[in-house]
Design a protein around this motif. Structure first.
Motif, PDB file in Angstrom:
ATOM      1  N   GLN A 264       1.023  -1.087  -0.130  1.00 56.26           N
ATOM      2  CA  GLN A 264      -0.225  -0.044  -0.504  1.00 56.26           C
ATOM      3  C   GLN A 264       1.220   1.149   0.044  1.00 56.26           C
ATOM      4  O   GLN A 264       0.299   2.286  -0.460  1.00 56.26           O
ATOM      5  CB  GLN A 264      -0.826  -0.490   1.228  1.00 56.26           C
ATOM      6  N   SER A 265       2.076   1.830   0.568  1.00 57.11           N
ATOM      7  CA  SER A 265       3.396   2.124   0.415  1.00 57.11           C
ATOM      8  C   SER A 265       3.857   2.967  -0.632  1.00 57.11           C
ATOM      9  O   SER A 265       3.527   3.451  -0.832  1.00 57.11           O
ATOM     10  CB  SER A 265       4.571   1.682   1.725  1.00 57.11           C
ATOM     11  N   LEU A 266       3.678   1.655  -1.210  1.00 53.87           N
ATOM     12  CA  LEU A 266       4.458   1.531  -2.400  1.00 53.87           C
ATOM     13  C   LEU A 266       3.388   1.798  -3.507  1.00 53.87           C
ATOM     14  O   LEU A 266       3.838   3.067  -3.958  1.00 53.87           O
ATOM     15  CB  LEU A 266       5.003   0.274  -3.155  1.00 53.87           C
ATOM     16  N   SER A 267       3.007   1.625  -3.191  1.00 52.02           N
ATOM     17  CA  SER A 267       1.115   2.295  -4.651  1.00 52.02           C
ATOM     18  C   SER A 267       1.127   3.481  -3.876  1.00 52.02           C
ATOM     19  O   SER A 267       0.441   4.335  -5.319  1.00 52.02           O
ATOM     20  CB  SER A 267       0.221   1.313  -4.104  1.00 52.02           C
ATOM     21  N   CYS A 268       0.859   4.186  -3.158  1.00 49.20           N
ATOM     22  CA  CYS A 268       0.685   5.871  -2.949  1.00 49.20           C
ATOM     23  C   CYS A 268       1.535   6.328  -2.894  1.00 49.20           C
ATOM     24  O   CYS A 268       2.372   7.588  -2.817  1.00 49.20           O
ATOM     25  CB  CYS A 268       0.949   5.389  -0.942  1.00 49.20           C
ATOM     26  N   GLY A 269       2.905   6.108  -3.591  1.00 46.22           N
ATOM     27  CA  GLY A 269       4.358   6.909  -3.702  1.00 46.22           C
ATOM     28  C   GLY A 269       4.937   7.039  -2.497  1.00 46.22           C
ATOM     29  O   GLY A 269       5.358   7.554  -2.518  1.00 46.22           O
ATOM     30  N   THR A 270       4.992   6.014  -1.518  1.00 44.98           N
ATOM     31  CA  THR A 270       5.512   6.523  -0.087  1.00 44.98           C
ATOM     32  C   THR A 270       6.851   5.323   0.060  1.00 44.98           C
ATOM     33  O   THR A 270       6.116   4.082  -0.060  1.00 44.98           O
ATOM     34  CB  THR A 270       4.762   6.444   1.273  1.00 44.98           C
ATOM     35  N   PRO A 271       8.469   5.612  -0.212  1.00 43.15           N
ATOM     36  CA  PRO A 271       9.450   4.968   0.061  1.00 43.15           C
ATOM     37  C   PRO A 271       9.347   4.457   1.276  1.00 43.15           C
ATOM     38  O   PRO A 271       8.725   4.886   2.333  1.00 43.15           O
ATOM     39  CB  PRO A 271      10.505   6.213  -0.106  1.00 43.15           C
ATOM     40  N   VAL A 272       9.867   3.022   1.699  1.00 44.21           N
ATOM     41  CA  VAL A 272       9.559   2.193   2.056  1.00 44.21           C
ATOM     42  C   VAL A 272      11.167   1.842   2.796  1.00 44.21           C
ATOM     43  O   VAL A 272      11.577   1.641   2.301  1.00 44.21           O
ATOM     44  CB  VAL A 272       8.618   0.650   2.165  1.00 44.21           C
ATOM     45  N   ILE A 273      11.598   1.899   4.133  1.00 52.36           N
ATOM     46  CA  ILE A 273      12.446   1.929   5.112  1.00 52.36           C
ATOM     47  C   ILE A 273      12.408   1.143   5.865  1.00 52.36           C
ATOM     48  O   ILE A 273      11.432   0.539   6.945  1.00 52.36           O
ATOM     49  CB  ILE A 273      12.843   3.022   5.695  1.00 52.36           C
ATOM     50  N   THR A 274      13.093  -0.375   5.127  1.00 47.75           N
ATOM     51  CA  THR A 274      12.771  -1.656   6.195  1.00 47.75           C
ATOM     52  C   THR A 274      13.873  -2.748   5.841  1.00 47.75           C
ATOM     53  O   THR A 274      15.276  -2.053   5.971  1.00 47.75           O
ATOM     54  CB  THR A 274      11.214  -2.801   5.526  1.00 47.75           C
ATOM     55  N   SER A 275      14.096  -3.972   6.284  1.00 47.81           N
ATOM     56  CA  SER A 275      15.094  -4.689   6.310  1.00 47.81           C
ATOM     57  C   SER A 275      14.667  -5.484   5.145  1.00 47.81           C
ATOM     58  O   SER A 275      13.996  -5.758   5.216  1.00 47.81           O
ATOM     59  CB  SER A 275      15.347  -5.324   8.360  1.00 47.81           C
ATOM     60  N   LYS A 276      16.086  -6.465   5.529  1.00 47.56           N
ATOM     61  CA  LYS A 276      15.865  -7.169   4.795  1.00 47.56           C
ATOM     62  C   LYS A 276      15.519  -8.991   5.304  1.00 47.56           C
ATOM     63  O   LYS A 276      15.413  -9.727   4.382  1.00 47.56           O
ATOM     64  CB  LYS A 276      17.703  -8.115   4.036  1.00 47.56           C
ATOM     65  N   VAL A 277      14.905  -9.160   6.499  1.00 45.05           N
ATOM     66  CA  VAL A 277      14.335  -9.636   6.835  1.00 45.05           C
ATOM     67  C   VAL A 277      12.508  -9.870   6.009  1.00 45.05           C
ATOM     68  O   VAL A 277      11.542  -9.339   5.569  1.00 45.05           O
ATOM     69  CB  VAL A 277      13.837  -9.344   8.525  1.00 45.05           C
ATOM     70  N   GLY A 278      12.311 -11.134   5.758  1.00 45.75           N
ATOM     71  CA  GLY A 278      10.841 -11.733   5.902  1.00 45.75           C
ATOM     72  C   GLY A 278      11.170 -11.182   3.525  1.00 45.75           C
ATOM     73  O   GLY A 278      12.499 -11.320   3.012  1.00 45.75           O
ATOM     74  N   ALA A 279       9.936 -11.126   3.430  1.00 40.73           N
ATOM     75  CA  ALA A 279       9.861 -11.340   1.676  1.00 40.73           C
ATOM     76  C   ALA A 279       9.813  -9.405   1.415  1.00 40.73           C
ATOM     77  O   ALA A 279       9.448  -9.273   0.250  1.00 40.73           O
ATOM     78  CB  ALA A 279       8.064 -11.757   1.439  1.00 40.73           C
TER      79      ALA A 279
END
Length: 352
Positions: A264-279
């Motif tokens: 949903q964030s990406l669809s909103c044009g909102t970059p995501v700051i995350t980790s390599k955990v999971g998918a």
């Protein structure tokens, strides 16, 4: 085709709650996908633990245990088991095919009797990460397909952004307790940064409400830090906050197989700051539509430091930030629910 979806862990008062209340991705997708398949001409039913049942505007009929006698007389082309096999995969219900729809990281509780898995015609995973972890746990996972969740791109779309605003929207066990430390550190370098969070375990996962009390100290810690903390809200209202945010922050060590908050964030044009955990790394590309931190929470302060640096670097570089904002809606494998419905439709026809 006549399709029965089953999930007895929703803790819904009414199936209509999903139209106006925030819930976790697994229950939300259970409401959306049958509606989409119904629009494609399938006859869809959902058997759940919802106390109040009925029919959706798209003709999907929600039923509960009070209608077991009716179920006993029915015959289905497909039974889709949401998350788990429930012991014997409802062997008393007549269905030509059974499909397991995997939402979580691998867990022995989802298939308590491995021999029952032989009843499955196929398993639907949401990411390659999910496939790999299940293969590592079980000797074989049989015939399987990878179909992620979709996103309503008409609802979750870019809006006029306050680029220095950050948002967190997930269960509190996805790293909420680390948000104040991150926010404080970023604010030292970028004084006008702001952060809003939508999180409440009892609201998102009522069936896990016994754990909700242990998060109270985290909620208070977040409020005291200057972060604006809200209970979860409906999807339409939430989309306006995501669309107007500059970054989505996800300091999580929870290995999600397909995060609706990321999609949903990406669809909103909102970059995501995350980790390599999971998918998440299957959607988020470092410095293209967000940042992927190499360290994880088990690395202690290294993870927090790396995430803070990623946020500060992004917010300090207007040109790079704007490029990520423009790239986010173009993310590969970011599909609408209609496109996901077509993928399910093709899968059902192949299996049938």
């Amino acid at each position: 085709m006549k399709i029965l979806f089953i999930d007895l862990t929703t803790s819904l008062e009414s199936f209509q709650d999903l139209e106006n209340k925030g819930r976790g991705g697994m229950v939300s997708s259970l409401y959306i996908l049958p509606n989409v398949l119904s629009q494609l001409g399938h006859e869809c039913y959902v058997m759940s633990d919802a106390k109040s049942c009925g029919e959706t505007i798209n003709g999907v009929r929600w039923i509960n245990e009070s209608q077991y006698d009716w179920l006993d007389k029915q015959s289905f082309d497909f039974m889709v088991l949401n998350r788990q096999l429930y012991g014997d995969a409802f062997s008393w219900i007549k269905s030509k095919h059974r499909v397991l729809w995997v939402h979580d990281m691998v867990h022995g509780g989802w298939i308590t009797k491995p021999e029952i898995a032989k009843m499955l015609s196929a398993t639907v995973f949401m990411s390659q990460y999910s496939v790999e972890t299940w293969k590592a746990y079980y000797k074989t996972i049989g015939r399987h397909f990878v179909i992620p969740n979709g996103v309503d791109k008409e609802l979750f779309k870019p809006l006029n952004k306050t680029t220095t605003s950050m948002i967190y929207f997930s269960a509190p066990n996805r790293g909420l307790e680390y948000l104040p430390m991150i926010f404080h550190s970023v604010k030292e370098k970028i004084p006008d940064v702001s952060c809003i969070a939508f999180s409440n375990m009892k609201s998102l996962h009522p069936n896990e409400s016994g754990e909700s009390d242990k998060f109270e100290w985290i909620y208070q810690l977040v409020r005291d830090s200057g972060i604006v903390l809200h209970d979860v809200i409906d999807q339409k209202s939430l989309s306006t906050f995501i669309g107007a945010s500059g970054l989505m922050i996800k300091p999580s060590d929870y290995a999600e197989t397909c995060s609706n908050s990321t999609l949903q964030s990406l669809s909103c044009g909102t970059p995501v700051i995350t980790s390599k955990v999971g998918a998440d790394k299957e959607w988020v590309q470092d410095k293209y539509n967000g940042r992927i931190c190499d360290h994880i929470l088990n690395d202690g302060p290294l993870f927090i430091l790396e995430m803070c640096r990623a946020i500060i670097d992004t917010l300090s570089n207007d040109r790079e930030h704007e490029r990520m904002i423009k790239n986010a809606p173009k993310t590969k494998n970011l599909f609408t629910w209609q496109e996901i419905g077509e993928k399910w439709n093709r899968m059902l026809n192949r299996v049938y």
